[in-house]
Design a protein around this motif. Structure first.
Motif, PDB file in Angstrom:
ATOM      1  N   LYS A  18     -14.334  14.369 -20.160  1.00 12.71           N
ATOM      2  CA  LYS A  18     -14.005  15.763 -20.435  1.00 12.71           C
ATOM      3  C   LYS A  18     -12.917  15.843 -21.505  1.00 12.71           C
ATOM      4  O   LYS A  18     -11.871  15.206 -21.405  1.00 12.71           O
ATOM      5  CB  LYS A  18     -13.508  16.440 -19.155  1.00 12.71           C
ATOM      6  N   GLY A  19     -13.163  16.595 -22.565  1.00 13.15           N
ATOM      7  CA  GLY A  19     -12.203  16.750 -23.651  1.00 13.15           C
ATOM      8  C   GLY A  19     -12.370  15.744 -24.773  1.00 13.15           C
ATOM      9  O   GLY A  19     -11.696  15.840 -25.799  1.00 13.15           O
ATOM     10  N   PHE A  20     -13.241  14.762 -24.592  1.00 14.60           N
ATOM     11  CA  PHE A  20     -13.472  13.728 -25.592  1.00 14.60           C
ATOM     12  C   PHE A  20     -14.978  13.541 -25.766  1.00 14.60           C
ATOM     13  O   PHE A  20     -15.563  12.612 -25.207  1.00 14.60           O
ATOM     14  CB  PHE A  20     -12.817  12.399 -25.182  1.00 14.60           C
ATOM     15  N   PRO A  21     -15.641  14.408 -26.533  1.00 14.00           N
ATOM     16  CA  PRO A  21     -17.106  14.341 -26.633  1.00 14.00           C
ATOM     17  C   PRO A  21     -17.628  13.092 -27.343  1.00 14.00           C
ATOM     18  O   PRO A  21     -18.780  12.721 -27.143  1.00 14.00           O
ATOM     19  CB  PRO A  21     -17.461  15.602 -27.419  1.00 14.00           C
ATOM     20  N   ASP A  22     -16.801  12.425 -28.130  1.00 13.75           N
ATOM     21  CA  ASP A  22     -17.257  11.236 -28.854  1.00 13.75           C
ATOM     22  C   ASP A  22     -17.099   9.951 -28.048  1.00 13.75           C
ATOM     23  O   ASP A  22     -17.529   8.890 -28.484  1.00 13.75           O
ATOM     24  CB  ASP A  22     -16.501  11.096 -30.170  1.00 13.75           C
ATOM     25  N   TYR A  23     -16.468  10.017 -26.884  1.00 11.35           N
ATOM     26  CA  TYR A  23     -16.234   8.843 -26.052  1.00 11.35           C
ATOM     27  C   TYR A  23     -17.123   8.910 -24.818  1.00 11.35           C
ATOM     28  O   TYR A  23     -17.340   9.972 -24.250  1.00 11.35           O
ATOM     29  CB  TYR A  23     -14.773   8.785 -25.601  1.00 11.35           C
ATOM     30  N   PHE A  24     -17.627   7.737 -24.386  1.00 13.60           N
ATOM     31  CA  PHE A  24     -18.440   7.689 -23.177  1.00 13.60           C
ATOM     32  C   PHE A  24     -18.460   6.273 -22.618  1.00 13.60           C
ATOM     33  O   PHE A  24     -18.165   5.307 -23.317  1.00 13.60           O
ATOM     34  CB  PHE A  24     -19.878   8.153 -23.460  1.00 13.60           C
ATOM     35  N   PHE A  25     -18.788   6.178 -21.330  1.00 13.87           N
ATOM     36  CA  PHE A  25     -18.967   4.888 -20.674  1.00 13.87           C
ATOM     37  C   PHE A  25     -20.450   4.613 -20.568  1.00 13.87           C
ATOM     38  O   PHE A  25     -21.233   5.489 -20.203  1.00 13.87           O
ATOM     39  CB  PHE A  25     -18.339   4.882 -19.280  1.00 13.87           C
ATOM     40  N   GLY A  26     -20.836   3.393 -20.874  1.00 11.56           N
ATOM     41  CA  GLY A  26     -22.231   2.987 -20.784  1.00 11.56           C
ATOM     42  C   GLY A  26     -22.561   2.444 -19.404  1.00 11.56           C
ATOM     43  O   GLY A  26     -21.697   2.318 -18.537  1.00 11.56           O
ATOM     44  N   ALA A  27     -23.832   2.107 -19.204  1.00 11.27           N
ATOM     45  CA  ALA A  27     -24.282   1.546 -17.934  1.00 11.27           C
ATOM     46  C   ALA A  27     -23.646   0.182 -17.672  1.00 11.27           C
ATOM     47  O   ALA A  27     -23.533  -0.241 -16.525  1.00 11.27           O
ATOM     48  CB  ALA A  27     -25.798   1.431 -17.929  1.00 11.27           C
ATOM     49  N   ASP A  28     -23.187  -0.495 -18.729  1.00 11.40           N
ATOM     50  CA  ASP A  28     -22.525  -1.790 -18.575  1.00 11.40           C
ATOM     51  C   ASP A  28     -21.035  -1.652 -18.285  1.00 11.40           C
ATOM     52  O   ASP A  28     -20.298  -2.625 -18.317  1.00 11.40           O
ATOM     53  CB  ASP A  28     -22.743  -2.639 -19.825  1.00 11.40           C
ATOM     54  N   LYS A  29     -20.569  -0.422 -18.012  1.00 10.48           N
ATOM     55  CA  LYS A  29     -19.184  -0.097 -17.645  1.00 10.48           C
ATOM     56  C   LYS A  29     -18.188  -0.375 -18.771  1.00 10.48           C
ATOM     57  O   LYS A  29     -17.010  -0.615 -18.526  1.00 10.48           O
ATOM     58  CB  LYS A  29     -18.784  -0.825 -16.369  1.00 10.48           C
ATOM     59  N   LEU A  31     -16.430   1.120 -22.453  1.00  4.95           N
ATOM     60  CA  LEU A  31     -16.145   2.380 -23.132  1.00  4.95           C
ATOM     61  C   LEU A  31     -16.629   2.285 -24.575  1.00  4.95           C
ATOM     62  O   LEU A  31     -16.343   1.304 -25.274  1.00  4.95           O
ATOM     63  CB  LEU A  31     -14.647   2.679 -23.113  1.00  4.95           C
ATOM     64  N   TYR A  32     -17.365   3.296 -25.021  1.00  7.13           N
ATOM     65  CA  TYR A  32     -17.875   3.359 -26.382  1.00  7.13           C
ATOM     66  C   TYR A  32     -17.457   4.679 -27.003  1.00  7.13           C
ATOM     67  O   TYR A  32     -17.118   5.637 -26.306  1.00  7.13           O
ATOM     68  CB  TYR A  32     -19.405   3.270 -26.399  1.00  7.13           C
ATOM     69  N   ARG A  33     -17.493   4.721 -28.336  1.00 10.88           N
ATOM     70  CA  ARG A  33     -17.206   5.961 -29.056  1.00 10.88           C
ATOM     71  C   ARG A  33     -18.071   6.026 -30.304  1.00 10.88           C
ATOM     72  O   ARG A  33     -18.518   4.995 -30.820  1.00 10.88           O
ATOM     73  CB  ARG A  33     -15.737   6.058 -29.441  1.00 10.88           C
ATOM     74  N   TYR A  34     -18.312   7.248 -30.753  1.00  6.28           N
ATOM     75  CA  TYR A  34     -18.982   7.451 -32.038  1.00  6.28           C
ATOM     76  C   TYR A  34     -17.914   7.503 -33.110  1.00  6.28           C
ATOM     77  O   TYR A  34     -16.940   8.251 -32.998  1.00  6.28           O
ATOM     78  CB  TYR A  34     -19.762   8.766 -32.043  1.00  6.28           C
ATOM     79  N   ASP A  35     -18.062   6.714 -34.167  1.00  6.94           N
ATOM     80  CA  ASP A  35     -17.092   6.767 -35.257  1.00  6.94           C
ATOM     81  C   ASP A  35     -17.496   7.851 -36.256  1.00  6.94           C
ATOM     82  O   ASP A  35     -18.461   8.586 -36.040  1.00  6.94           O
ATOM     83  CB  ASP A  35     -16.915   5.401 -35.920  1.00  6.94           C
ATOM     84  N   ALA A  36     -16.772   7.969 -37.353  1.00  7.22           N
ATOM     85  CA  ALA A  36     -17.003   9.034 -38.339  1.00  7.22           C
ATOM     86  C   ALA A  36     -18.384   8.921 -38.991  1.00  7.22           C
ATOM     87  O   ALA A  36     -18.952   9.927 -39.419  1.00  7.22           O
ATOM     88  CB  ALA A  36     -15.919   8.992 -39.410  1.00  7.22           C
ATOM     89  N   ARG A  37     -18.930   7.726 -39.047  1.00  2.00           N
ATOM     90  CA  ARG A  37     -20.252   7.526 -39.653  1.00  2.00           C
ATOM     91  C   ARG A  37     -21.390   7.757 -38.666  1.00  2.00           C
ATOM     92  O   ARG A  37     -22.549   7.707 -39.038  1.00  2.00           O
ATOM     93  CB  ARG A  37     -20.363   6.117 -40.204  1.00  2.00           C
ATOM     94  N   GLY A  38     -21.050   7.932 -37.392  1.00  3.20           N
ATOM     95  CA  GLY A  38     -22.074   8.159 -36.387  1.00  3.20           C
ATOM     96  C   GLY A  38     -22.551   6.901 -35.693  1.00  3.20           C
ATOM     97  O   GLY A  38     -23.434   6.962 -34.853  1.00  3.20           O
ATOM     98  N   SER A  39     -21.969   5.760 -36.027  1.00  6.94           N
ATOM     99  CA  SER A  39     -22.358   4.537 -35.329  1.00  6.94           C
ATOM    100  C   SER A  39     -21.492   4.374 -34.078  1.00  6.94           C
ATOM    101  O   SER A  39     -20.433   4.973 -33.952  1.00  6.94           O
ATOM    102  CB  SER A  39     -22.227   3.322 -36.245  1.00  6.94           C
ATOM    103  N   ILE A  40     -21.953   3.550 -33.174  1.00  7.38           N
ATOM    104  CA  ILE A  40     -21.276   3.379 -31.891  1.00  7.38           C
ATOM    105  C   ILE A  40     -20.357   2.164 -31.958  1.00  7.38           C
ATOM    106  O   ILE A  40     -20.748   1.097 -32.404  1.00  7.38           O
ATOM    107  CB  ILE A  40     -22.311   3.204 -30.757  1.00  7.38           C
ATOM    108  N   ARG A  41     -19.117   2.350 -31.500  1.00  8.15           N
ATOM    109  CA  ARG A  41     -18.114   1.280 -31.453  1.00  8.15           C
ATOM    110  C   ARG A  41     -17.662   1.080 -30.020  1.00  8.15           C
ATOM    111  O   ARG A  41     -17.563   2.031 -29.263  1.00  8.15           O
ATOM    112  CB  ARG A  41     -16.877   1.652 -32.288  1.00  8.15           C
TER     113      ARG A  41
END
Length: 83
Positions: A18-29, A31-41
């Motif tokens: 909540k409050g961080f739409p570019d950050y998420f946790f994957g099924a492998d537990k 933390l990932y984020r979308y960078d400015a180019r749209g790729s996942i880090r």
């Protein structure tokens, strides 16, 4: 000299923050984020003093601070870029 190697991995989005739409946790537990180019880090878990947590947008959040912000990902609330 080390090279950057691109690998295509399937990352299943499980938890949003909540409050961080570019950050998420994957099924492998992880933390990932979308960078400015749209790729996942991948974001690494860090330790500040004796507390484990993650850095989100330059601010440290401990695991106990982050846990109440998590909610289950619904496919209709995907990233605005359509990933």
């Amino acid at each position: 000299m080390p090279r950057n190697v691109t690998a295509n991995l399937l990352i299943v989005r499980e938890w949003d923050i909540k409050g961080f739409p570019d950050y998420f946790f994957g099924a492998d537990k992880q933390l990932y984020r979308y960078d400015a180019r749209g790729s996942i880090r991948k974001n690494k878990r860090i330790v500040v003093r004796y507390t484990q947590g993650y850095s989100l947008k330059g601010r440290f959040y401990s695991l106990s601070q982050l846990r109440p912000l998590l909610f289950r990902h619904e496919p209709t609330t995907d990233h605005p870029a359509g990933f």
